[in-house]
Design a protein around this motif. Structure first.
Motif, PDB file in Angstrom:
ATOM      1  N   ASN A  42       0.664  -1.274  -0.314  1.00 16.66           N
ATOM      2  CA  ASN A  42      -0.213  -0.037  -0.281  1.00 16.66           C
ATOM      3  C   ASN A  42       0.924   0.839   0.232  1.00 16.66           C
ATOM      4  O   ASN A  42       0.291   2.308  -0.836  1.00 16.66           O
ATOM      5  CB  ASN A  42      -1.016  -0.319   1.290  1.00 16.66           C
ATOM      6  CG  ASN A  42      -2.076  -0.872   1.057  1.00 16.66           C
ATOM      7  OD1 ASN A  42      -2.858  -0.850  -0.302  1.00 16.66           O
ATOM      8  ND2 ASN A  42      -2.737  -1.777   1.970  1.00 16.66           N
ATOM      9  N   VAL A  43       2.154   1.737   0.893  1.00 14.48           N
ATOM     10  CA  VAL A  43       2.961   2.253   0.550  1.00 14.48           C
ATOM     11  C   VAL A  43       3.687   2.447  -1.386  1.00 14.48           C
ATOM     12  O   VAL A  43       3.828   3.506  -1.239  1.00 14.48           O
ATOM     13  CB  VAL A  43       3.736   2.141   1.750  1.00 14.48           C
ATOM     14  CG1 VAL A  43       5.502   2.794   1.522  1.00 14.48           C
ATOM     15  CG2 VAL A  43       2.967   2.499   2.742  1.00 14.48           C
ATOM     16  N   ILE A  45       2.568   1.581  -3.833  1.00 12.15           N
ATOM     17  CA  ILE A  45       0.926   2.248  -4.310  1.00 12.15           C
ATOM     18  C   ILE A  45       1.188   3.800  -4.275  1.00 12.15           C
ATOM     19  O   ILE A  45       1.188   4.456  -4.973  1.00 12.15           O
ATOM     20  CB  ILE A  45      -0.105   1.105  -4.227  1.00 12.15           C
ATOM     21  CG1 ILE A  45      -0.134  -0.135  -4.953  1.00 12.15           C
ATOM     22  CG2 ILE A  45      -1.546   2.295  -4.919  1.00 12.15           C
ATOM     23  CD1 ILE A  45      -1.552  -0.511  -3.972  1.00 12.15           C
ATOM     24  N   SER A  46       1.066   3.919  -3.182  1.00 13.46           N
ATOM     25  CA  SER A  46       0.428   5.947  -2.731  1.00 13.46           C
ATOM     26  C   SER A  46       1.624   7.189  -3.494  1.00 13.46           C
ATOM     27  O   SER A  46       1.615   7.777  -3.913  1.00 13.46           O
ATOM     28  CB  SER A  46       0.937   5.914  -0.934  1.00 13.46           C
ATOM     29  OG  SER A  46       1.685   5.647  -0.591  1.00 13.46           O
ATOM     30  N   MET A  80       3.888   0.980  -9.169  1.00 11.59           N
ATOM     31  CA  MET A  80       2.024   0.590  -8.480  1.00 11.59           C
ATOM     32  C   MET A  80       1.796  -1.406  -8.573  1.00 11.59           C
ATOM     33  O   MET A  80       1.582  -1.477  -7.847  1.00 11.59           O
ATOM     34  CB  MET A  80       1.093   1.220  -9.332  1.00 11.59           C
ATOM     35  CG  MET A  80      -0.571   0.724  -9.359  1.00 11.59           C
ATOM     36  SD  MET A  80      -1.019   1.975 -10.030  1.00 11.59           S
ATOM     37  CE  MET A  80      -1.429   2.905  -9.203  1.00 11.59           C
ATOM     38  N   GLY A  83       3.431  -2.902  -6.033  1.00 12.34           N
ATOM     39  CA  GLY A  83       2.524  -3.008  -4.894  1.00 12.34           C
ATOM     40  C   GLY A  83       1.273  -3.369  -5.578  1.00 12.34           C
ATOM     41  O   GLY A  83       0.994  -3.962  -4.203  1.00 12.34           O
ATOM     42  N   GLU A  84       0.791  -3.325  -6.351  1.00 13.48           N
ATOM     43  CA  GLU A  84      -0.336  -4.048  -5.984  1.00 13.48           C
ATOM     44  C   GLU A  84       0.010  -6.044  -5.915  1.00 13.48           C
ATOM     45  O   GLU A  84      -0.971  -6.677  -5.742  1.00 13.48           O
ATOM     46  CB  GLU A  84      -1.305  -4.057  -7.252  1.00 13.48           C
ATOM     47  CG  GLU A  84      -1.818  -3.218  -8.008  1.00 13.48           C
ATOM     48  CD  GLU A  84      -2.865  -2.325  -6.577  1.00 13.48           C
ATOM     49  OE1 GLU A  84      -3.543  -3.490  -6.462  1.00 13.48           O
ATOM     50  OE2 GLU A  84      -3.358  -1.651  -6.784  1.00 13.48           O
ATOM     51  N   ASN A  87      -0.083  -7.131  -2.581  1.00  7.71           N
ATOM     52  CA  ASN A  87      -1.397  -7.352  -1.948  1.00  7.71           C
ATOM     53  C   ASN A  87      -1.663  -7.750  -2.637  1.00  7.71           C
ATOM     54  O   ASN A  87      -2.375  -9.243  -1.533  1.00  7.71           O
ATOM     55  CB  ASN A  87      -2.304  -5.485  -2.522  1.00  7.71           C
ATOM     56  CG  ASN A  87      -2.211  -4.829  -1.575  1.00  7.71           C
ATOM     57  OD1 ASN A  87      -2.084  -5.093  -0.497  1.00  7.71           O
ATOM     58  ND2 ASN A  87      -2.329  -3.276  -1.981  1.00  7.71           N
ATOM     59  N   GLY A 103      -5.706  -0.965   3.555  1.00  6.82           N
ATOM     60  CA  GLY A 103      -6.040  -0.550   1.997  1.00  6.82           C
ATOM     61  C   GLY A 103      -5.351   1.165   3.447  1.00  6.82           C
ATOM     62  O   GLY A 103      -5.464   2.057   2.249  1.00  6.82           O
ATOM     63  N   SER A 106      -2.729   2.915   2.240  1.00 11.23           N
ATOM     64  CA  SER A 106      -2.208   3.823   1.156  1.00 11.23           C
ATOM     65  C   SER A 106      -2.828   5.248   1.373  1.00 11.23           C
ATOM     66  O   SER A 106      -1.607   6.670   0.650  1.00 11.23           O
ATOM     67  CB  SER A 106      -2.462   3.269  -0.002  1.00 11.23           C
ATOM     68  OG  SER A 106      -2.291   3.909  -1.401  1.00 11.23           O
ATOM     69  N   SER A 110      -0.129   8.524   1.432  1.00  9.93           N
ATOM     70  CA  SER A 110      -0.485   9.375   0.153  1.00  9.93           C
ATOM     71  C   SER A 110      -0.797  10.983   0.776  1.00  9.93           C
ATOM     72  O   SER A 110      -0.127  12.129   0.318  1.00  9.93           O
ATOM     73  CB  SER A 110      -1.198   8.757  -0.372  1.00  9.93           C
ATOM     74  OG  SER A 110      -1.790   9.714  -1.579  1.00  9.93           O
TER      75      SER A 110
END
Length: 364
Positions: A42-43, A45-46, A80, A83-84, A87, A103, A106, A110
């Motif tokens: 999640n980090v 992704i942000s 990204m 990150g996905e 997850n 989640g 994230s 962000s």
């Protein structure tokens, strides 16, 4: 789980004993590993979203090349994807009812990155919302079910034909059809309708993602699970539900602002993931009432924190100013004479263009 233990008794004795030994030896280790992977994912992704946002801003200021030619933008896309993938892997180690609420990490990351690197203003609601979200995350990790169930093809197939899941699936299909009818046929474009469509699809996504991730993890660590048809059934469900979920989510982003879509989507997605984990994987079975209450309270704090962080953010959607109505141009009168009628012989010809030029000269 009594049902799953009875079902596992039908598999070979050596395999059942190996699985029980693994569960007894390191349930907490797998649980913590899933949490760490999910938080890191999640980090990332942000970070990737903010990198892409910064790349868009920089390319817009330069106004030369499109964003997809920027190496920074592609680095954000790669982050990204990582990150996905994190997850996805986390669902194979920890309960789905825990991974989904994480989640909010994230959203918190962000907000911090936007303030530190993009120089956005710190608001009181950001501080309060971040504190509530962090507190809620702590409660989620502390009181969530710690059981680390090994997902096998036989177990997924057993859960898929259970009566409570079939009833849940029937109700979900009926609700989805009603909402889709209101959205497509009746033209009800309310944000709740669209987000509920996304949430119902997300429920199937969570179930299938955990099944696929768990079977891959089991294949790597113990026994091959990819030879069973249920793996490919869940893989198809995962891909299809993700595709339609993204489709409806993009439609929501076009109709509504991101500051509205993000918190509502987080709440609905988390709620659907928790319900899916409870019904399909029976993750709350045997959990104490106090743990259930504190877990739900942690979810509530996370929901409130995300809403406070996303509230009154700068609007991302901008009005399309490519086309300007002719009657809005200052100093222009008789604009109805500028555009020739489509039924006339001069429509689309050089004479029509000359007529427009003469009208433009005489209007002043």
């Amino acid at each position: 789980m009594e049902n799953s233990s009875d079902f596992n008794a039908t598999v070979p004795l050596i395999s059942a004993e190996a699985l029980r030994a693994q569960i007894v030896q390191n349930p907490l280790q797998n649980y913590l590993l899933g949490i760490i992977i999910s938080i890191c994912g999640n980090v990332l992704i942000s970070v990737s979203l903010n990198i892409q946002k910064y790349s868009h801003v920089r390319q817009a200021q330069r106004g030369s090349k499109p964003y997809y030619t920027s190496g920074m933008w592609w680095s954000g896309v790669v982050l990204m994807g990582v990150g996905e993938l994190g997850n996805f892997a986390a669902y194979g180690f920890a309960p789905a009812s825990l991974i989904a609420p994480l989640g909010c990490v994230s959203v918190i990351a962000s907000a911090v990155i936007s303030v530190v690197f993009l120089k956005e203003t710190v608001r009181a609601s950001d501080v309060v919302g971040g504190s509530l979200a962090i507190t809620g995350t702590y409660l989620l990790v502390t009181f969530a079910p710690h059981a680390s169930t090994h997902i096998t093809a036989h177990l997924v197939q057993y859960y898929a034909i259970s009566w409570h899941f079939l009833l849940y699936l029937f109700i979900e299909v009926i609700l989805f059809c009603i909402l889709l009818y209101l959205y497509k046929r009746r033209g009800v474009k309310h944000i709740v309708i669209v987000m509920l469509l996304v949430a119902l699809l997300a429920s199937l996504t969570v179930i299938s993602v955990k099944a696929v991730s768990g079977m891959i993890t089991e294949s790597i660590t113990s026994q091959l699970q990819l030879i069973y048809p249920i793996f490919y059934v869940m893989l198809v469900v995962m891909v299809a539900s993700c595709a339609f979920q993204i489709k409806f989510l993009n439609q929501a982003m076009k109709m509504f602002d991101a500051t509205e879509v993000v918190p509502i989507n987080f709440v609905f997605f988390t709620a659907s993931a928790i319900v899916a984990g409870i019904i399909f994987y029976q993750e709350f079975e045997g959990l104490a009432l106090l743990n259930i209450f504190m877990f739900l309270f942690g979810c509530l704090l996370s929901f409130i924190g995300v809403f406070l962080i996303a509230r009154n953010r700068p609007k991302i959607k901008q009005q399309d100013r490519t086309f300007i109505p002719m009657d809005k141009i200052p100093g222009r009168r008789n604009t109805d004479k500028v555009q020739p009628e489509a039924k006339t012989q001069t429509y689309g010809s050089l004479a029509a263009k000359l007529m427009c030029n003469r009208a433009g000269q005489t209007d002043d």
